[in-house]
Motif scaffolding. Structure first.
Motif, PDB file in Angstrom:
ATOM      1  N   GLN A   1      63.100   5.201  -1.187  1.00  0.00           N
ATOM      2  CA  GLN A   1      62.500   6.508  -1.436  1.00  0.00           C
ATOM      3  C   GLN A   1      63.598   7.540  -1.715  1.00  0.00           C
ATOM      4  N   THR A   2      63.316   8.422  -2.647  1.00  0.00           N
ATOM      5  CA  THR A   2      64.212   9.519  -2.957  1.00  0.00           C
ATOM      6  C   THR A   2      63.394  10.797  -3.015  1.00  0.00           C
ATOM      7  N   TYR A   3      63.939  11.860  -2.443  1.00  0.00           N
ATOM      8  CA  TYR A   3      63.213  13.128  -2.369  1.00  0.00           C
ATOM      9  C   TYR A   3      64.055  14.287  -2.879  1.00  0.00           C
ATOM     10  N   ALA A   4      63.373  15.262  -3.460  1.00  0.00           N
ATOM     11  CA  ALA A   4      64.014  16.531  -3.734  1.00  0.00           C
ATOM     12  C   ALA A   4      64.314  17.214  -2.412  1.00  0.00           C
ATOM     13  N   ASP A   5      65.314  18.060  -2.399  1.00  0.00           N
ATOM     14  CA  ASP A   5      65.665  18.763  -1.160  1.00  0.00           C
ATOM     15  C   ASP A   5      64.468  19.528  -0.604  1.00  0.00           C
ATOM     16  N   SER A   6      63.655  20.074  -1.484  1.00  0.00           N
ATOM     17  CA  SER A   6      62.499  20.864  -1.058  1.00  0.00           C
ATOM     18  C   SER A   6      61.437  20.020  -0.374  1.00  0.00           C
ATOM     19  N   ALA A   7      61.482  18.713  -0.603  1.00  0.00           N
ATOM     20  CA  ALA A   7      60.475  17.813  -0.058  1.00  0.00           C
ATOM     21  C   ALA A   7      60.950  17.040   1.178  1.00  0.00           C
ATOM     22  N   LYS A   8      62.219  16.977   1.391  1.00  0.00           N
ATOM     23  CA  LYS A   8      62.759  16.184   2.499  1.00  0.00           C
ATOM     24  C   LYS A   8      62.230  16.675   3.840  1.00  0.00           C
TER      25      LYS A   8
ATOM     26  N   ALA B   1      48.817  -3.727  -2.437  1.00  0.00           N
ATOM     27  CA  ALA B   1      48.537  -4.367  -3.722  1.00  0.00           C
ATOM     28  C   ALA B   1      49.369  -3.762  -4.855  1.00  0.00           C
ATOM     29  N   GLY B   2      49.965  -2.629  -4.592  1.00  0.00           N
ATOM     30  CA  GLY B   2      50.753  -1.981  -5.630  1.00  0.00           C
ATOM     31  C   GLY B   2      49.928  -1.292  -6.691  1.00  0.00           C
ATOM     32  N   ASN B   3      48.694  -0.944  -6.355  1.00  0.00           N
ATOM     33  CA  ASN B   3      47.831  -0.297  -7.324  1.00  0.00           C
ATOM     34  C   ASN B   3      47.754   1.214  -7.154  1.00  0.00           C
ATOM     35  N   THR B   4      48.162   1.695  -5.990  1.00  0.00           N
ATOM     36  CA  THR B   4      48.056   3.123  -5.710  1.00  0.00           C
ATOM     37  C   THR B   4      49.340   3.614  -5.057  1.00  0.00           C
ATOM     38  N   VAL B   5      49.794   4.746  -5.518  1.00  0.00           N
ATOM     39  CA  VAL B   5      50.957   5.414  -4.925  1.00  0.00           C
ATOM     40  C   VAL B   5      50.473   6.704  -4.291  1.00  0.00           C
ATOM     41  N   TYR B   6      51.024   7.010  -3.139  1.00  0.00           N
ATOM     42  CA  TYR B   6      50.597   8.199  -2.406  1.00  0.00           C
ATOM     43  C   TYR B   6      51.755   9.187  -2.252  1.00  0.00           C
ATOM     44  N   LEU B   7      51.387  10.443  -2.136  1.00  0.00           N
ATOM     45  CA  LEU B   7      52.345  11.466  -1.725  1.00  0.00           C
ATOM     46  C   LEU B   7      51.689  12.232  -0.592  1.00  0.00           C
ATOM     47  N   THR B   8      52.183  12.000   0.611  1.00  0.00           N
ATOM     48  CA  THR B   8      51.676  12.696   1.777  1.00  0.00           C
ATOM     49  C   THR B   8      52.527  13.935   1.995  1.00  0.00           C
ATOM     50  N   MET B   9      51.861  15.067   2.047  1.00  0.00           N
ATOM     51  CA  MET B   9      52.570  16.345   2.130  1.00  0.00           C
ATOM     52  C   MET B   9      52.147  17.071   3.399  1.00  0.00           C
TER      53      MET B   9
ATOM     54  N   GLU C   1      59.397  19.692 -12.262  1.00  0.00           N
ATOM     55  CA  GLU C   1      60.504  19.336 -11.393  1.00  0.00           C
ATOM     56  C   GLU C   1      60.190  18.102 -10.561  1.00  0.00           C
ATOM     57  N   PHE C   2      61.244  17.374 -10.261  1.00  0.00           N
ATOM     58  CA  PHE C   2      61.149  16.155  -9.476  1.00  0.00           C
ATOM     59  C   PHE C   2      60.771  16.480  -8.038  1.00  0.00           C
ATOM     60  N   VAL C   3      59.907  15.644  -7.458  1.00  0.00           N
ATOM     61  CA  VAL C   3      59.522  15.803  -6.064  1.00  0.00           C
ATOM     62  C   VAL C   3      59.945  14.579  -5.246  1.00  0.00           C
ATOM     63  N   ALA C   4      59.524  13.402  -5.685  1.00  0.00           N
ATOM     64  CA  ALA C   4      59.811  12.184  -4.925  1.00  0.00           C
ATOM     65  C   ALA C   4      59.677  10.977  -5.846  1.00  0.00           C
ATOM     66  N   ALA C   5      60.383   9.896  -5.473  1.00  0.00           N
ATOM     67  CA  ALA C   5      60.305   8.667  -6.250  1.00  0.00           C
ATOM     68  C   ALA C   5      60.382   7.469  -5.327  1.00  0.00           C
ATOM     69  N   LEU C   6      59.791   6.382  -5.777  1.00  0.00           N
ATOM     70  CA  LEU C   6      59.763   5.142  -5.014  1.00  0.00           C
ATOM     71  C   LEU C   6      60.195   4.002  -5.921  1.00  0.00           C
ATOM     72  N   ARG C   7      61.330   3.396  -5.594  1.00  0.00           N
ATOM     73  CA  ARG C   7      61.760   2.234  -6.354  1.00  0.00           C
ATOM     74  C   ARG C   7      60.874   1.066  -5.972  1.00  0.00           C
TER      75      ARG C   7
ATOM     76  N   GLY D   1      49.403  23.378   6.347  1.00  0.00           N
ATOM     77  CA  GLY D   1      48.452  22.284   6.261  1.00  0.00           C
ATOM     78  C   GLY D   1      49.017  21.060   5.573  1.00  0.00           C
ATOM     79  N   SER D   2      48.160  20.068   5.395  1.00  0.00           N
ATOM     80  CA  SER D   2      48.578  18.786   4.828  1.00  0.00           C
ATOM     81  C   SER D   2      47.618  18.344   3.741  1.00  0.00           C
ATOM     82  N   LEU D   3      48.148  17.570   2.822  1.00  0.00           N
ATOM     83  CA  LEU D   3      47.357  16.922   1.786  1.00  0.00           C
ATOM     84  C   LEU D   3      47.953  15.556   1.495  1.00  0.00           C
ATOM     85  N   ARG D   4      47.115  14.647   1.041  1.00  0.00           N
ATOM     86  CA  ARG D   4      47.617  13.371   0.564  1.00  0.00           C
ATOM     87  C   ARG D   4      47.141  13.174  -0.870  1.00  0.00           C
ATOM     88  N   LEU D   5      48.082  13.103  -1.777  1.00  0.00           N
ATOM     89  CA  LEU D   5      47.780  12.845  -3.175  1.00  0.00           C
ATOM     90  C   LEU D   5      47.788  11.348  -3.422  1.00  0.00           C
ATOM     91  N   SER D   6      46.929  10.914  -4.324  1.00  0.00           N
ATOM     92  CA  SER D   6      46.868   9.506  -4.703  1.00  0.00           C
ATOM     93  C   SER D   6      47.069   9.378  -6.203  1.00  0.00           C
TER      94      SER D   6
END
Length: 122
Positions: A56-63, A73-81, A44-50, A15-20
């Motif tokens: 974007q940078t991802y852990a191997d497990s997330a790639k 607007a730069g007010n919200t960051v998402y992680l779509t899984m 542990e690190f999952v992902a980062a956004l400069r 399945g999928s989830l989107r974190l905010s």
């Protein structure tokens, strides 16, 4: 500055989830990231956004399965899984880094959200 993470929940394998992560307050931002911590394990690190370049940078497990992004607007960051696996079960945290550091090291981040639980059932 406050970070508010949301969007976690219980999902079946595949399945999928989107974190905010909603940011309030003003500060300089070099990077924002997502980390996770499973019971009995280190964070542990999952992902980062400069922030400036949107690199974007991802852990191997997330790639190939996860994607980090932000709103215009730069007010919200998402992680779509996508294609979630039982080993993705953890509390997920968003974090903000004000100046350049080691993006994989939680101690280099200056602000943290409270965490949101993701549980993947098999």
């Amino acid at each position: 500055v406050q970070l508010q993470a949301s969007g976690g929940g219980l999902v079946q394998v595949g399945g999928s989830l989107r974190l905010s992560c909603a940011k309030s307050g003003r500060t300089s931002i070099y990077r924002m990231g997502w980390f996770r911590q499973a019971p009995g394990k280190e964070r542990e690190f999952v992902a980062a956004l400069r922030w400036s370049s949107l690199t974007q940078t991802y852990a191997d497990s997330a790639k190939g399965r996860f994607a980090i992004s932000r709103d215009a607007a730069g007010n919200t960051v998402y992680l779509t899984m996508d294609n979630l696996k039982p080993e993705d079960t953890a509390v997920y945290y968003c974090a903000l880094e004000r100046t350049v550091g080691n993006l994989y090291d939680p101690s280099d981040y200056d602000y943290w959200g409270q965490g949101t639980q993701v549980t993947v059932s098999s």
